[in-house]
Design an enzyme around this catalytic site. Structure first.
Site, PDB file in Angstrom:
ATOM      1  CE1 TYR A  56      -4.688 -21.709 -17.799  1.00  0.00           C
ATOM      2  CE2 TYR A  56      -3.468 -19.843 -16.937  1.00  0.00           C
ATOM      3  CZ  TYR A  56      -4.165 -21.027 -16.722  1.00  0.00           C
ATOM      4  OH  TYR A  56      -4.332 -21.505 -15.454  1.00  0.00           O
ATOM      5  CD  GLU A  61      17.242  -3.738   0.884  1.00  0.00           C
ATOM      6  OE1 GLU A  61      18.422  -3.365   0.942  1.00  0.00           O
ATOM      7  OE2 GLU A  61      16.824  -4.746   1.483  1.00  0.00           O
ATOM      8  CG  ASP A  93      18.337  -3.004   4.861  1.00  0.00           C
ATOM      9  OD1 ASP A  93      18.103  -1.829   5.153  1.00  0.00           O
ATOM     10  OD2 ASP A  93      17.479  -3.910   4.939  1.00  0.00           O
TER      11      ASP A  93
END
Lengths: 402, 402
Positions: free
Chosen positions: B122, B230, B282
């Site tokens: 921008y 996590e 996990d």
């Protein structure tokens, strides 16, 4: 009856903590209405059994047919229709699961522990057989095949007891937003059990990360308002330049659609310190319809808990369709799905369609055919947003979109 | 030459800040190697023009054909192949854009400001014409049609100057993770410019939210290790019970795949305080291949900056395939895409395939045909993970997956 007790507690609490100077004692969860509420429901069941009646659970129907938007209250509320789950051969499993879930909630409250939805699912699955009183054993035949099942039972229980499940010790496992600015958060140190004060002006470039458990937090502030921003980049800009000092405010980052804890935090903060809340999103139908609306009125899908999560004090500070003209901002064309979302809001969404200012703003956007981002102010200078835009908008809160 | 200077700076900084007791002065970004590096490149261009030569930019090729995994260094590195962008009729636009981007970086460093990628896009689009020296004007014909273009120019410049773009004032606009535990973060108060210390044991249930700008942060700690988790739910559990006190550690939440700032934060912390890093994901191919591997060795797509973001000190504390047996954990079947991901890692991923322990672990998982989640420990009791599992694993860091 139960709901009344609860509401009066909520109101009392708000009123008590209004004065930033007064010392407010955090109610232990075990003395909370959640606990008495759970016990009341359990007593009903026990009473039924003792009197030779088949026990039943009375659960508000959560489907959209039983949800309406209350213009007076300003948020989605659940209606009076209930489903009665009477113990029978067919209902024994969900009945048992609900009762186990209630016992588990009692355990969590008593031990000041907490569990995510996924942890509840696994707890039920467990093989350890330590008895109901530990709250931790496997639930045997009352365990769940998939998490969908345990989630549904939890939602039912939440609706039944009439308070948000966080007050029962069940926490959402989401990464929440963060806070910087003129605010003291009062909490309990988990290591010592002592009361501590967290000064949100003292995090440097960093900030205070909102925890999943916000029930019982207290606040002290001299800030004049809360500004809630959609993007991490804008939060970084405002906090990186200590805008909270100049603006005498509290800045909250949402990181997109606000999480439960984020909404509840802003609600508790705004209630207890009587602060207006200004929400700053991208100027597009998603920012208005999904982010701002979720913060302000909640959603129809969770009508049974909206009263705890909505922030009726919220107004939209920007970016509005009118800002595009007033600040000569670079835009992007509205995509077809954006247009549909805006048209749908005007036509079907009870929050927007009943509000003339919103209808006009959305029509204006559709007519212009463009959307605008928070970052677009950079085209006027990197810090224009905080040096010019926000001060100008803050001069006229009454002109903000409701 | 330039790269060498930088590397020696990085090493010197690490060495200097090793002792937690010593006072370390944060280098102002304007005296940073980033600034001298930018100027050195600009001088080359200026010299060429002055001497009547067509100036050129030498940019390392970032495609995977020029990337290799260094077994010695333990991360993906970029090769020697470069592309030379000599000023010509065809290259004038990207050439000008790169030079404007360099000028903008200089402005950001000088003013201690910062800009997200979107803000850069921008800024270039802006109509304000305040001249190059303000760094803020519209870039006229050197502006970008889409952000893809400005991102590519920024990546090129990052590779060219050989340091991560955060050191040039360009920040990622992501919501980062958070930190709790035995750690003092030393930062500058944006409101006063004074040095402040942020005590990460003092946030109650909340935590320190990692900012997008972590360059220049300093650390003081007596902790023995960093544990990086996590899921938000596990972070809440460990922090909610002040596990950092008992474990004498620093807990970092990733919230999924770690962001740039999250990785850089852990790297700087681990380097400066010489702490081992234990990653807890996990137990599935995604947790290993996407989350753990990203934290440890970075990615091939960003090889030119991996040396700043990878955490070679990291080890996987769990959940491992062996843990499923050792702790009798509930599992879910591996889906076809999980299996493919694991097989692909064994066959094609230079990090995994060169590591016997990892090959065996992945083969083990494929053979068992199941995956396991961090929350699965709840089946053994809500706090089993922190009362039993972690202490047991921490007794033998040498047994952790590398």
């Amino acid at each position: 009856m139960v709901n009344k007790t609860l509401k009066s507690f909520t109101e009392k609490k708000s009123a008590a903590s209004v004065s930033a100077k007064k010392k407010v004692v955090r109610p232990g969860l075990s003395r909370s209405p959640a606990m008495s509420n759970l016990i009341e429901h359990a007593k009903d069941i026990y009473g039924d059994i003792k009197n030779g009646r088949r026990p039943s659970l009375t659960i508000p129907i959560r489907s959209l047919t039983n949800v309406s938007f209350s213009l007076r209250k300003g948020f989605f509320t659940i209606g009076d229709r209930v489903s009665k789950r009477t113990l029978s051969y067919q209902t024994i499993k969900p009945f048992a699961q609900t009762v186990r879930m209630m016992a588990f909630a009692k355990y969590l409250i008593k031990t000041d522990d907490f569990a995510s939805k996924r942890e509840v699912y696994y707890t039920a699955k467990g093989s350890a057989k330590r008895g109901v009183e530990t709250g931790q054993a496997g639930w045997g035949p009352a365990s769940f095949k998939e998490q969908d099942e345990s989630d549904a039972i939890m939602d039912d229980m939440e609706a039944m007891v009439g308070i948000n499940r966080e007050q029962l010790g069940f926490i959402p496992a989401e990464q929440n937003g963060s806070v910087a600015g003129e605010l003291m958060v009062i909490d309990i140190d988990p290591a010592t059990g002592r009361k501590i004060e967290i000064d949100c002006t003292a995090f440097g470039r960093g900030s205070y990360s909102i925890p999943s458990r916000v029930e019982g937090l207290e606040f002290r502030t001299r800030a004049k308002f809360v500004i809630v921003v959609e993007t991490a980049a804008l939060f970084e800009r405002l906090n990186g330049h200590a805008y909270w000092k100049e603006g005498n405010c509290i800045i909250v980052a949402m990181g997109g659609v606000p999480t439960r804890a984020n909404r509840r935090f802003v609600r508790l903060l705004s209630d207890s310190c009587k602060l207006p809340v200004y929400v700053f999103t991208d100027g597009d139908p998603y920012g208005y319809g999904n982010i701002y609306r979720t913060m302000k009125v909640g959603s129809g899908n969770a009508a049974h808990i909206n009263e705890f999560f909505c922030v009726p004090q919220a107004k939209l500070i920007g970016v509005t369709p009118q800002d595009i003209r007033d600040y000569n901002l670079p835009t992007h064309p509205l995509e077809e799905k954006d247009k549909k979302r805006a048209q749908d809001a005007i036509k079907n969404d009870p929050f927007f369609k009943n509000n003339k200012q919103w209808v006009l703003a959305l029509q204006d956007m559709i007519k212009m055919g463009v959307r605008v981002e928070q970052q677009a102010f950079a085209a006027r200078g990197l810090n224009y947003v905080m040096e010019t835009y926000l001060p100008e908008k803050l001069r006229n809160p009454s002109k903000m979109l409701p």
